[in-house]
Design a protein around this motif. Structure first.
Motif, PDB file in Angstrom:
ATOM      1  N   ASN A  26     100.421  83.042 -47.644  1.00 16.49           N
ATOM      2  CA  ASN A  26     100.949  84.276 -47.056  1.00 16.49           C
ATOM      3  C   ASN A  26     101.032  84.228 -45.535  1.00 16.49           C
ATOM      4  N   VAL A  27     100.251  83.347 -44.923  1.00 15.49           N
ATOM      5  CA  VAL A  27     100.282  83.198 -43.470  1.00 15.49           C
ATOM      6  C   VAL A  27     101.701  82.895 -42.988  1.00 15.49           C
ATOM      7  N   ILE A  28     102.473  82.199 -43.815  1.00 14.22           N
ATOM      8  CA  ILE A  28     103.842  81.789 -43.456  1.00 14.22           C
ATOM      9  C   ILE A  28     104.792  82.988 -43.369  1.00 14.22           C
ATOM     10  N   TYR A  29     104.593  83.976 -44.237  1.00 11.05           N
ATOM     11  CA  TYR A  29     105.488  85.130 -44.297  1.00 11.05           C
ATOM     12  C   TYR A  29     105.012  86.283 -43.404  1.00 11.05           C
ATOM     13  N   SER A  30     103.823  86.138 -42.848  1.00 15.59           N
ATOM     14  CA  SER A  30     103.123  87.265 -42.253  1.00 15.59           C
ATOM     15  C   SER A  30     103.604  87.643 -40.854  1.00 15.59           C
ATOM     16  N   GLY A  31     103.985  88.895 -40.697  1.00 13.39           N
ATOM     17  CA  GLY A  31     104.289  89.421 -39.374  1.00 13.39           C
ATOM     18  C   GLY A  31     103.035  89.533 -38.514  1.00 13.39           C
ATOM     19  N   THR A  32     101.933  89.942 -39.126  1.00 14.64           N
ATOM     20  CA  THR A  32     100.649  90.032 -38.417  1.00 14.64           C
ATOM     21  C   THR A  32     100.310  88.702 -37.759  1.00 14.64           C
ATOM     22  N   MET A  33     100.410  87.632 -38.531  1.00 18.68           N
ATOM     23  CA  MET A  33     100.061  86.317 -38.002  1.00 18.68           C
ATOM     24  C   MET A  33     101.118  85.784 -37.036  1.00 18.68           C
ATOM     25  N   SER A  34     102.383  86.215 -37.203  1.00 16.00           N
ATOM     26  CA  SER A  34     103.412  85.729 -36.278  1.00 16.00           C
ATOM     27  C   SER A  34     103.135  86.241 -34.867  1.00 16.00           C
ATOM     28  N   ALA A  35     102.590  87.451 -34.757  1.00 14.07           N
ATOM     29  CA  ALA A  35     102.217  87.972 -33.431  1.00 14.07           C
ATOM     30  C   ALA A  35     101.094  87.117 -32.836  1.00 14.07           C
ATOM     31  N   ALA A  36     100.098  86.802 -33.653  1.00 13.27           N
ATOM     32  CA  ALA A  36      98.989  85.961 -33.169  1.00 13.27           C
ATOM     33  C   ALA A  36      99.497  84.575 -32.779  1.00 13.27           C
ATOM     34  N   VAL A  37     100.365  84.008 -33.605  1.00 14.21           N
ATOM     35  CA  VAL A  37     100.899  82.671 -33.314  1.00 14.21           C
ATOM     36  C   VAL A  37     101.730  82.694 -32.035  1.00 14.21           C
ATOM     37  N   GLU A  38     102.534  83.743 -31.850  1.00 16.06           N
ATOM     38  CA  GLU A  38     103.329  83.851 -30.620  1.00 16.06           C
ATOM     39  C   GLU A  38     102.413  83.869 -29.391  1.00 16.06           C
ATOM     40  N   ALA A  39     101.322  84.622 -29.477  1.00 14.25           N
ATOM     41  CA  ALA A  39     100.356  84.642 -28.372  1.00 14.25           C
ATOM     42  C   ALA A  39      99.769  83.243 -28.181  1.00 14.25           C
ATOM     43  N   GLY A  40      99.425  82.597 -29.272  1.00  8.81           N
ATOM     44  CA  GLY A  40      98.862  81.237 -29.203  1.00  8.81           C
ATOM     45  C   GLY A  40      99.805  80.263 -28.514  1.00  8.81           C
ATOM     46  N   ILE A  41     101.095  80.350 -28.851  1.00  8.11           N
ATOM     47  CA  ILE A  41     102.098  79.482 -28.222  1.00  8.11           C
ATOM     48  C   ILE A  41     102.105  79.706 -26.708  1.00  8.11           C
ATOM     49  N   GLU A  42     101.873  80.945 -26.295  1.00  8.56           N
ATOM     50  CA  GLU A  42     101.858  81.260 -24.868  1.00  8.56           C
ATOM     51  C   GLU A  42     100.511  80.966 -24.213  1.00  8.56           C
ATOM     52  N   GLY A  43      99.610  80.364 -24.974  1.00 13.51           N
ATOM     53  CA  GLY A  43      98.324  79.955 -24.404  1.00 13.51           C
ATOM     54  C   GLY A  43      97.264  81.041 -24.397  1.00 13.51           C
TER      55      GLY A  43
END
Lengths: 257, 257
Positions: B107-124
């Protein structure tokens, strides 16, 4: 004679996109083709799926003898619908693209093209996403036809490793200037966003996302390096997102005191 | 005294969601909070971003003293906008959620919740996505308040490993029945989709996506195992999607003959 493989073709630029048309014509040389593609562009949709709305999927007639369906959903929806409702059996491979624009490096995360490939991979279907580093609608796909065919045939011949799908990007070059195909890792690069702030006719502020791509990764084993140096890049992409090497580290935290 | 951390809070269920309200109230104990969240639910949006359309982002007034903004985009858009246009400086941490429903396993792949966290992660930016295994709008978030606080404080104290964000899921249990927190890997599970085919009043067929979650992974080190056995699961998630172990394998293919 070996049975002709069943090939599912999809994309994220929509069923009318020239990149999809090129991919279909290449795949017809290799096997039996069924197309299930979005009825409109779905770029930058990431791995979105349609859970709270209806999906339409209708035959798309364009005078070709192969089967084509136009779907109201995302690229991942197209793959799910194709596998459950449209295809006579599980396909031997799913190919997505050819995308009008790069999906190298961190772009894989935002990519609708790759989300279709990943969705197929999750369902256990060998899958490849193809992208050409040229965003224009009238991009020239002729120089890369042979490379697409070679990679697809090799994937059918060797099998793609389990839990992995391929992210293939092509440089925008004449065929005789493409130096070959390189297996790469994803470059550590990202977008530095800027927002263009404007005011609408009603006086309310709004934004357009803009930004520039910044690659600080100097490795010569990356997809960005390969593309810059005239190679086709092939990155094996996984959908087990666990950072296994970090588990040890996190186990030193005081989470249960 | 150490400076209070600046905390960016977002989610995918929208700015009015009770899960977000709970997360804000926990984060106010830890630091200075700025909220930039979608103006409507964005579940199953994957890592979508808004590239061909406008974004609105307006102050959201609800009588609280902290800053809140409502954004017309996806969870990933919210993070990009917050970092570039709204926050006075790069935040010390970004927390997303608390999602109404599980984001464990695939579900991590489809998750909007996690996409926000991943976007932050990409930005360091250190980032955590929190999800409660209860899809109802009036889910009870009280039992997990202390766990959310502990995990966030530990992340601020120890730092999250580079290139990694945390995917935290909570079982739906009373606080005294939650056994503790476990660092896990993503279980190898997936959705077996079924489509409910119907006919609309105009006689045209359409589909609703349904399906059941199937976990064939019997490992006791997975997030699914932890949740089933009364533990909070913490999975380190990476956004370098390269399947490094497959590169060797692919290098045996005849790609350049």
């Amino acid at each position: 004679m070996k049975k002709r493989p069943l090939i599912l073709v999809t994309n994220d630029d929509g069923i009318t996109a020239p990149g999809l048309r090129t991919l279909i014509s290449i795949m017809k040389k290799i096997g039996d083709v069924v197309v299930v593609a979005p009825d409109k562009p779905q770029s930058a949709m990431g791995h979105a799926i349609t859970v709270n709305s209806t999906l339409y999927c209708t035959p798309y007639k364009n005078g070709q003898e192969h089967d084509e369906y136009s779907c109201s959903g995302t690229p991942a929806d197209c793959v799910k619908l194709a596998v459950r409702e449209i295809l006579p059996r599980v396909p031997d491979i799913c190919v997505s693209g050819i995308n009008h624009g790069s999906n190298s490096s961190i772009n894989v995360i935002y990519s609708g093209t790759m989300s279709a490939a990943v969705e197929a991979g999750i369902e256990g279907i060998p899958a490849i996403g193809f992208s050409l580093c040229d965003y224009s609608w009238d991009a020239n796909f002729e120089p890369i036809r042979n490379f697409v065919e070679t990679i697809t045939r090799e994937a059918l011949e060797n099998g793609i490793p389990k839990g992995v799908v391929l992210n293939v990007n092509f440089p925008k070059l004449p065929e005789n200037e493409i130096k070959g195909i390189k297996v790469c890792r994803q470059a550590k690069a990202n977008w530095v966003e800027e927002f263009d702030k404007r005011t609408n006719p009603m006086g309310k502020d709004y934004y357009w996302l803009t930004g520039k791509f910044v690659n600080l990764d100097k490795g010569e084993d990356t997809d960005e390096w390969a593309l810059e140096h005239g190679y086709v890049s092939v990155v094996p992409v996984q959908f087990d997102l666990t950072a296994h090497h970090s588990i040890q580290d996190l186990n030193t935290w005081n989470l249960n005191d």
